[in-house]
Design a protein around this motif. Structure first.
Motif, PDB file in Angstrom:
ATOM      1  N   UNK A 122       0.808  -1.224   0.000  1.00 35.24           N
ATOM      2  CA  UNK A 122       0.000   0.000   0.000  1.00 35.24           C
ATOM      3  C   UNK A 122       0.839   1.272   0.000  1.00 35.24           C
ATOM      4  N   UNK A 123       2.083   1.175   0.408  1.00 33.34           N
ATOM      5  CA  UNK A 123       2.913   2.363   0.537  1.00 33.34           C
ATOM      6  C   UNK A 123       2.608   3.130   1.808  1.00 33.34           C
ATOM      7  N   UNK A 124       2.471   2.401   2.923  1.00 33.38           N
ATOM      8  CA  UNK A 124       2.142   3.026   4.217  1.00 33.38           C
ATOM      9  C   UNK A 124       3.314   3.879   4.687  1.00 33.38           C
ATOM     10  N   UNK A 125       3.055   5.148   5.051  1.00 34.44           N
ATOM     11  CA  UNK A 125       4.147   6.028   5.460  1.00 34.44           C
ATOM     12  C   UNK A 125       4.639   5.748   6.878  1.00 34.44           C
ATOM     13  N   UNK A 126       5.846   6.194   7.161  1.00 38.15           N
ATOM     14  CA  UNK A 126       6.421   6.033   8.502  1.00 38.15           C
ATOM     15  C   UNK A 126       5.742   6.965   9.496  1.00 38.15           C
ATOM     16  N   UNK A 127       5.334   8.149   9.002  1.00 43.29           N
ATOM     17  CA  UNK A 127       4.644   9.124   9.846  1.00 43.29           C
ATOM     18  C   UNK A 127       3.395   9.620   9.130  1.00 43.29           C
ATOM     19  N   UNK A 128       2.486  10.186   9.886  1.00 45.75           N
ATOM     20  CA  UNK A 128       1.264  10.733   9.297  1.00 45.75           C
ATOM     21  C   UNK A 128       1.607  12.060   8.624  1.00 45.75           C
ATOM     22  N   UNK A 129       2.122  11.933   7.405  1.00 49.84           N
ATOM     23  CA  UNK A 129       2.641  13.093   6.689  1.00 49.84           C
ATOM     24  C   UNK A 129       2.248  12.974   5.219  1.00 49.84           C
ATOM     25  N   UNK A 130       1.566  13.959   4.691  1.00 51.07           N
ATOM     26  CA  UNK A 130       1.161  13.921   3.282  1.00 51.07           C
ATOM     27  C   UNK A 130       2.019  14.848   2.412  1.00 51.07           C
TER      28      UNK A 130
ATOM     29  N   UNK B 140       0.601   1.344  13.031  1.00 54.00           N
ATOM     30  CA  UNK B 140      -0.188   2.230  13.880  1.00 54.00           C
ATOM     31  C   UNK B 140      -0.041   3.692  13.536  1.00 54.00           C
ATOM     32  N   UNK B 141       0.240   4.008  12.265  1.00 55.73           N
ATOM     33  CA  UNK B 141       0.532   5.385  11.871  1.00 55.73           C
ATOM     34  C   UNK B 141      -0.690   6.296  11.914  1.00 55.73           C
ATOM     35  N   UNK B 142      -1.884   5.739  11.716  1.00 57.39           N
ATOM     36  CA  UNK B 142      -3.090   6.559  11.702  1.00 57.39           C
ATOM     37  C   UNK B 142      -3.924   6.301  12.954  1.00 57.39           C
ATOM     38  N   UNK B 143      -4.369   7.379  13.560  1.00 55.28           N
ATOM     39  CA  UNK B 143      -5.118   7.253  14.821  1.00 55.28           C
ATOM     40  C   UNK B 143      -6.627   7.329  14.635  1.00 55.28           C
ATOM     41  N   UNK B 144      -7.085   7.783  13.470  1.00 49.37           N
ATOM     42  CA  UNK B 144      -8.526   7.902  13.238  1.00 49.37           C
ATOM     43  C   UNK B 144      -8.911   7.248  11.918  1.00 49.37           C
ATOM     44  N   UNK B 145     -10.174   6.884  11.800  1.00 53.66           N
ATOM     45  CA  UNK B 145     -10.682   6.318  10.551  1.00 53.66           C
ATOM     46  C   UNK B 145     -10.669   7.361   9.438  1.00 53.66           C
ATOM     47  N   UNK B 146     -10.870   8.631   9.811  1.00 56.15           N
ATOM     48  CA  UNK B 146     -10.818   9.706   8.819  1.00 56.15           C
ATOM     49  C   UNK B 146      -9.466   9.741   8.122  1.00 56.15           C
ATOM     50  N   UNK B 147      -8.399   9.542   8.891  1.00 58.08           N
ATOM     51  CA  UNK B 147      -7.059   9.545   8.314  1.00 58.08           C
ATOM     52  C   UNK B 147      -6.847   8.344   7.392  1.00 58.08           C
ATOM     53  N   UNK B 148      -7.380   7.216   7.782  1.00 58.18           N
ATOM     54  CA  UNK B 148      -7.252   6.005   6.955  1.00 58.18           C
ATOM     55  C   UNK B 148      -7.966   6.197   5.620  1.00 58.18           C
ATOM     56  N   UNK B 149      -9.205   6.685   5.666  1.00 54.89           N
ATOM     57  CA  UNK B 149      -9.977   6.887   4.441  1.00 54.89           C
ATOM     58  C   UNK B 149      -9.297   7.910   3.544  1.00 54.89           C
ATOM     59  N   UNK B 150      -8.743   8.954   4.134  1.00 56.45           N
ATOM     60  CA  UNK B 150      -8.037   9.974   3.352  1.00 56.45           C
ATOM     61  C   UNK B 150      -6.839   9.364   2.624  1.00 56.45           C
ATOM     62  N   UNK B 151      -6.108   8.476   3.298  1.00 61.48           N
ATOM     63  CA  UNK B 151      -4.953   7.810   2.686  1.00 61.48           C
ATOM     64  C   UNK B 151      -5.377   7.033   1.440  1.00 61.48           C
TER      65      UNK B 151
END
Length: 601
Positions: free
Chosen positions: A496-504, A546-557
């Motif tokens: 998926x290309x999951x980032x190391x930090x919550x950074x766009x 565990x990079x994303x803390x909310x479902x909103x962040x997951x959906x945005x990714x």
């Protein structure tokens, strides 16, 4: 002529007449038997299937000899339509060839062991679809793929014999086809570019209607056959003239798929069919979303004694027992807390590389851990026992600790006939985990008709999940994990290309190489298992790190196109890199749906 002679002549005549009559009856029976053999259900299906194989070969041959995009598209659509006609038979009778011909346009890696690793480029209808309708035309790829598909179809044709078909084979393939449509057919899973899933589902159902006509005489209850025909006609009507993104998948499954499962169960009874064995799905599954749908034994060790309340209670106590760890500080429940759907709410447990996944529905898959390295729950527990950051002990010590506990000893004597072994200890814990598949969420209760409490937003969210948002092409209903229907054997892994930090803005891929560590296969770097998203409301933080803390962040990714959408360039990303184009309201509706997957208990 004396009376004695007359009597014997008459007797001889009677015997001759009787023998002659018997010979006629016998010949008629042989003739009837021959006629029956000529028109067996299996041979009727084989005749149709073989004709379609030949026709599909002709279209792919024309495709391989074409030179223009117009003709490529023309013959692709014709051959694909025939392939979908054949799908119910091929997917059931010849599953490996079906998987080959319907494979996604993603590099396939087969890792049997460290000495037998195969890297395979797909040559399938999905490859044709993506290359024919791409911006730039790769003529050589199209021609070579079409030629290889034609040759494979020819080989299948030469080796197809369906005379072995019995009633239970026919019913199995019928059910498989119905479920395949609902779980992958209407999601865009195998039509990623054209999104002609609904048209293809129509083709499949028309084929099923023909097969049912072949089996018409098998119905003792003629009204049941009529009900099948009427239901398929209603299904076809629901699929017609609807755009992909507007299709109501929730009501399709609730009002058609589940009705067809009910008709299937009634047909089993009407035909007096006894199935020789049970695979992943119970043969009498009442619906897709039920605690009675799956057969957990299919995923367990052959030595498994099976589910019982006593075993589960024993396993629960062992699961919560810190005394099983070397220093008495940790139990399974330390990282898998019941109130958090058997996760721990942490980014990563102390000393661990990855986030703790939920154990709910974990047993309905073939592989365990984020890198798929364990093949059973019992095997997965071995790694926990030996891990320095977890139990930090060994199997011999584990067995000894349990043996020396008088309470456990009495219970093992009762359940396992006195056998306290490392396996029986692990099996008891595994059986407890297998009991965590509740299928009693708000969504389950609604789609099976036990409640009518879903909101419009929640239903819209499910339809987005199964359609426009493409979530269901990796998280397959009803478990919503990566175990592919309808065989439910292969548990998919994705990059998926999951980032190391919550950074766009300045995103960098997480350093964890996932599956790569197991066999050091370059093409498996950053690949991770697709876990269940049931109970996702309770299992934050998200992703393997565990990079994303909310479902909103997951959906945005996902809406951005995964890692590619935030600047992470990975050649083998399996997630389509194009943005999904979900509106703010659609993203909210997706989350509304996801929260309906929380179990009531």
């Amino acid at each position: 002529m004396n009376s004695y002679l007359t009597k014997n002549i008459r007797k001889g005549v009677y015997v001759f007449i009787n023998l002659f009559a018997l010979s006629i009856i016998s010949c008629n029976e042989v003739k009837k038997k021959e006629e029956t053999i000529e028109i067996t259900l299996g041979e009727q299906i084989e005749k149709k299937y073989t004709h379609e194989l030949i026709k599909c070969q002709a279209y792919t041959d024309s495709l391989s000899k074409s030179t223009s995009r117009e003709n490529f598209a023309k013959y692709y659509l014709k051959s694909r339509a025939i392939f979908k006609q054949m799908e119910p038979i091929m997917a059931f009778h010849d599953a490996e060839n079906y998987k080959f011909l319907n494979a996604p346009n993603i590099l396939k890696v087969e890792e049997e062991d460290a000495t037998n690793i195969k890297i395979l480029s797909p040559k399938s209808f999905q490859v044709l679809e993506e290359t024919i309708y791409a911006d730039s035309l790769e003529v050589t790829t199209i021609k070579n793929t079409a030629e290889l598909i034609r040759n494979r179809l020819k080989l299948i044709e030469k080796n197809t014999k369906l005379s072995y078909f019995k009633n239970h084979h026919f019913l199995w393939l019928l059910r498989d086809a119905v479920l395949r449509v609902s779980q992958t057919g209407i999601t865009g899973f195998d039509s990623p570019v054209l999104e002609q899933s609904l048209e293809e589902a129509t083709i499949v159902y028309k084929s099923l209607k023909e097969y049912l006509d072949f089996a018409k005489t098998k119905f003792k209850n003629k009204a049941l056959y009529t009900n099948w025909v009427n239901e398929i006609n209603a299904t076809l009507k629901s699929l017609e003239s609807v755009k992909f993104n507007e299709f109501d998948r929730y009501n399709f499954i609730k009002n058609h798929t589940h009705k067809q499962l009910d008709l299937f169960n009634k047909t089993v009874e009407d035909w007096s069919v006894e199935f020789p064995f049970t695979l992943a799905l119970n043969n009498n599954a009442p619906s897709l979303f039920s605690g009675k749908t799956f057969n957990p034994k299919y995923y367990s060790d052959a030595k498994n004694i099976g589910y019982s309340k006593k075993v589960v209670a024993l396993g629960r106590d062992l699961f919560n027992d810190k005394g099983l760890s070397k220093d008495g500080s940790m139990s399974c429940a330390t990282c898998h807390v019941k109130e958090k759907a058997f996760t721990d709410g942490m980014v990563k447990p102390k000393g661990q590389l990855r986030n703790s996944p939920t154990l709910t529905y974990a047993s309905l898959q073939q592989n365990f851990f984020y890198d798929n390295r364990a093949g059973s729950l019992e095997g997965q527990i071995v790694a926990v026992v030996k891990n320095d950051s977890e139990f930090h002990t060994n199997l011999e010590t584990l067995q000894k600790v349990v043996e020396e506990n008088s309470n456990y000893k009495v219970r093992f004597d009762s359940i396992y006939e006195g056998e306290v072994t490392d396996y029986t200890v692990r099996n008891a814990i595994a059986e407890y985990i297998r009991s965590l598949n509740k299928f009693n969420s708000k969504f389950d209760l609604n789609i099976t008709g036990k409640e009518n409490s879903l909101t419009t937003n929640e239903i819209n969210g499910f339809n987005l999940f199964m359609g426009k948002a493409k979530c269901a092409t990796c998280h397959f209903a009803p478990v919503f994990n990566g175990t592919v229907p309808t065989l439910y054997k292969d548990t998919e892994m994705e990059l998926l290309g999951v980032p190391a930090k919550n950074d766009t803005i300045n995103a960098l891929v997480d350093a964890d190489l996932g599956r790569y560590y197991f066999y050091k296969t370059e093409e498996r770097k950053h690949f991770f298992k697709t876990p269940t998203i049931r109970n996702i409301e309770l299992t934050a933080p998200y992703m393997h790190n565990g990079v994303y803390t909310t479902l909103e962040e997951v959906i945005d990714f996902y809406n951005r196109g995964g890692g590619a959408g935030i600047g992470i360039d990975l050649e083998l990303q399996t997630l389509p890199p194009d943005p999904l184009g979900l509106t703010d309201e659609e993203q909210k509706n997706l989350i509304h749906f996801l929260k309906t997957l929380t179990d009531k208990s």
